[in-house]
Design a protein around this motif. Structure first.
Motif, PDB file in Angstrom:
ATOM      1  N   PHE A  94       0.856  -1.181   0.000  1.00  0.00           N
ATOM      2  CA  PHE A  94       0.000   0.000   0.000  1.00  0.00           C
ATOM      3  C   PHE A  94       0.895   1.234   0.000  1.00  0.00           C
ATOM      4  O   PHE A  94       1.330   1.691   1.062  1.00  0.00           O
ATOM      5  CB  PHE A  94      -0.913  -0.005   1.230  1.00  0.00           C
ATOM      6  N   LYS A 136       3.049   0.928   3.451  1.00  0.00           N
ATOM      7  CA  LYS A 136       2.826  -0.187   4.363  1.00  0.00           C
ATOM      8  C   LYS A 136       2.635  -1.466   3.551  1.00  0.00           C
ATOM      9  O   LYS A 136       2.336  -1.425   2.356  1.00  0.00           O
ATOM     10  CB  LYS A 136       1.624   0.072   5.256  1.00  0.00           C
ATOM     11  N   ILE A 170       1.305  -5.802   3.947  1.00  0.00           N
ATOM     12  CA  ILE A 170       0.872  -6.991   4.665  1.00  0.00           C
ATOM     13  C   ILE A 170       1.559  -8.182   4.022  1.00  0.00           C
ATOM     14  O   ILE A 170       1.408  -8.420   2.821  1.00  0.00           O
ATOM     15  CB  ILE A 170      -0.645  -7.185   4.610  1.00  0.00           C
ATOM     16  N   TYR A 202      -8.776  -5.910   3.281  1.00  0.00           N
ATOM     17  CA  TYR A 202      -9.282  -4.658   3.843  1.00  0.00           C
ATOM     18  C   TYR A 202      -9.400  -4.776   5.360  1.00  0.00           C
ATOM     19  O   TYR A 202      -8.908  -3.916   6.102  1.00  0.00           O
ATOM     20  CB  TYR A 202     -10.630  -4.309   3.224  1.00  0.00           C
ATOM     21  N   ASP A 235      -7.984  -7.044   7.268  1.00  0.00           N
ATOM     22  CA  ASP A 235      -6.657  -7.298   7.836  1.00  0.00           C
ATOM     23  C   ASP A 235      -5.906  -5.987   8.034  1.00  0.00           C
ATOM     24  O   ASP A 235      -5.274  -5.771   9.072  1.00  0.00           O
ATOM     25  CB  ASP A 235      -5.854  -8.230   6.925  1.00  0.00           C
ATOM     26  N   TYR A 236      -5.957  -5.119   7.047  1.00  0.00           N
ATOM     27  CA  TYR A 236      -5.247  -3.834   7.157  1.00  0.00           C
ATOM     28  C   TYR A 236      -5.795  -3.023   8.329  1.00  0.00           C
ATOM     29  O   TYR A 236      -5.026  -2.463   9.131  1.00  0.00           O
ATOM     30  CB  TYR A 236      -5.385  -3.057   5.853  1.00  0.00           C
ATOM     31  N   GLU A 237      -7.102  -2.939   8.425  1.00  0.00           N
ATOM     32  CA  GLU A 237      -7.716  -2.179   9.526  1.00  0.00           C
ATOM     33  C   GLU A 237      -7.281  -2.724  10.881  1.00  0.00           C
ATOM     34  O   GLU A 237      -6.962  -1.961  11.805  1.00  0.00           O
ATOM     35  CB  GLU A 237      -9.231  -2.226   9.422  1.00  0.00           C
ATOM     36  N   PHE A 293      -3.195  -2.162  11.221  1.00  0.00           N
ATOM     37  CA  PHE A 293      -2.658  -0.801  11.233  1.00  0.00           C
ATOM     38  C   PHE A 293      -3.580   0.220  11.903  1.00  0.00           C
ATOM     39  O   PHE A 293      -3.190   1.364  12.090  1.00  0.00           O
ATOM     40  CB  PHE A 293      -2.334  -0.350   9.814  1.00  0.00           C
ATOM     41  N   PRO A 339      -7.364   1.132   4.735  1.00  0.00           N
ATOM     42  CA  PRO A 339      -6.279   1.290   3.766  1.00  0.00           C
ATOM     43  C   PRO A 339      -6.656   2.220   2.630  1.00  0.00           C
ATOM     44  O   PRO A 339      -7.829   2.389   2.297  1.00  0.00           O
ATOM     45  CB  PRO A 339      -6.080  -0.139   3.233  1.00  0.00           C
ATOM     46  N   ALA A 390      -4.122   0.086  -3.007  1.00  0.00           N
ATOM     47  CA  ALA A 390      -2.967  -0.814  -3.041  1.00  0.00           C
ATOM     48  C   ALA A 390      -2.202  -0.583  -4.333  1.00  0.00           C
ATOM     49  O   ALA A 390      -2.770  -0.116  -5.331  1.00  0.00           O
ATOM     50  CB  ALA A 390      -3.415  -2.261  -2.945  1.00  0.00           C
TER      51      ALA A 390
END
Length: 229
Positions: A128, A137, A139, A184, A186-188, A191, A195, A198
């Motif tokens: 991202f 960032k 993942i 989506y 997972d990012y939230e 982090f 997000p 990407a």
């Protein structure tokens, strides 16, 4: 490899190589497929659109036949290079990342919590990009050496990259496994905020920090607007 060199390798793998995606504003058309965005269709397209980036030597990536399909075989012997597919997409629209993979074995000296053990038999990651390189960032969905399945930690070098243990250990070594992740969500969770767009998806098998060896296989990679039924 010393810590400075290894750290440079990591930052290059998720930032330097891909930051120009933002500058170029490379937009991948998402209108051609109503619910699916293909990333790697190796049987139909081979490695078209994928680029290799070397950080120490070259992990050998090649197409091989597995039954009635083509997959990417990665063979690393103290080397570190990755294969990148640059594309810009909205992770809220295309939030479900799917892929299949198989490994020969995990790395005996691999340890996700240390810089010296920052090697993986297989990983698939999503980048991202930020406006500035320090805002980028990533993942990393890894086949973990020591982390428990489902565990997530910051990379040993930077909290800008999170390592998520989708598989762990050698119990399933030698078997094809199919994975699906909500990038989506997972990012939230990882982090603490939603997000932005990407910029790339990558695969990587690397053994330069441990000096070990690893072989992995990667099947087709897709993004979807809906989870598998």
């Amino acid at each position: 490899m010393n810590a400075v060199t290894s750290q440079k390798k990591f930052f290059s793998s998720i930032i330097d190589t891909l930051a120009f995606v933002v500058l170029l504003s490379v937009t991948f058309s998402t209108t051609a497929f109503a619910g699916e965005l293909p990333i790697g269709r190796f049987t139909a397209e081979g490695l078209a659109g994928w680029e290799e980036k070397s950080f120490k030597g070259n992990t050998k990536y090649r197409l091989v036949k597995e039954g009635d399909r083509m997959v990417v075989e990665a063979n690393s012997r103290g080397t570190a290079s990755g294969m990148f597919k640059e594309l810009r997409f909205d992770p809220e629209q295309y939030r479900w990342l799917r892929w299949s993979w198989k490994i020969d074995k995990t790395l005996t000296e691999g340890d996700e919590r240390t810089k010296a053990g920052d090697d993986y038999a297989a990983r698939v990651y999503v980048v991202f990009p930020g406006t500035f390189f320090w805002q980028t960032k990533a993942i990393n969905y890894i086949w973990a050496n020591t982390l428990s399945q489902g565990e997530a930690i910051a990379n040993a070098y930077t909290s800008s990259a999170m390592m998520v243990a989708v598989q762990s250990g050698d119990e399933n070594s030698g078997r094809w496994l199919t994975e699906e992740r909500d990038i989506y969500s997972d990012y939230e969770e990882l982090f603490g905020s939603p997000p932005g767009a990407a910029g790339a998806v990558a695969i990587m098998t690397d053994t330069d920090d441990t000096g070990g060896s690893a072989t992995a296989w990667y099947g087709d990679i897709t993004l979807s607007s809906q989870p598998q039924p």
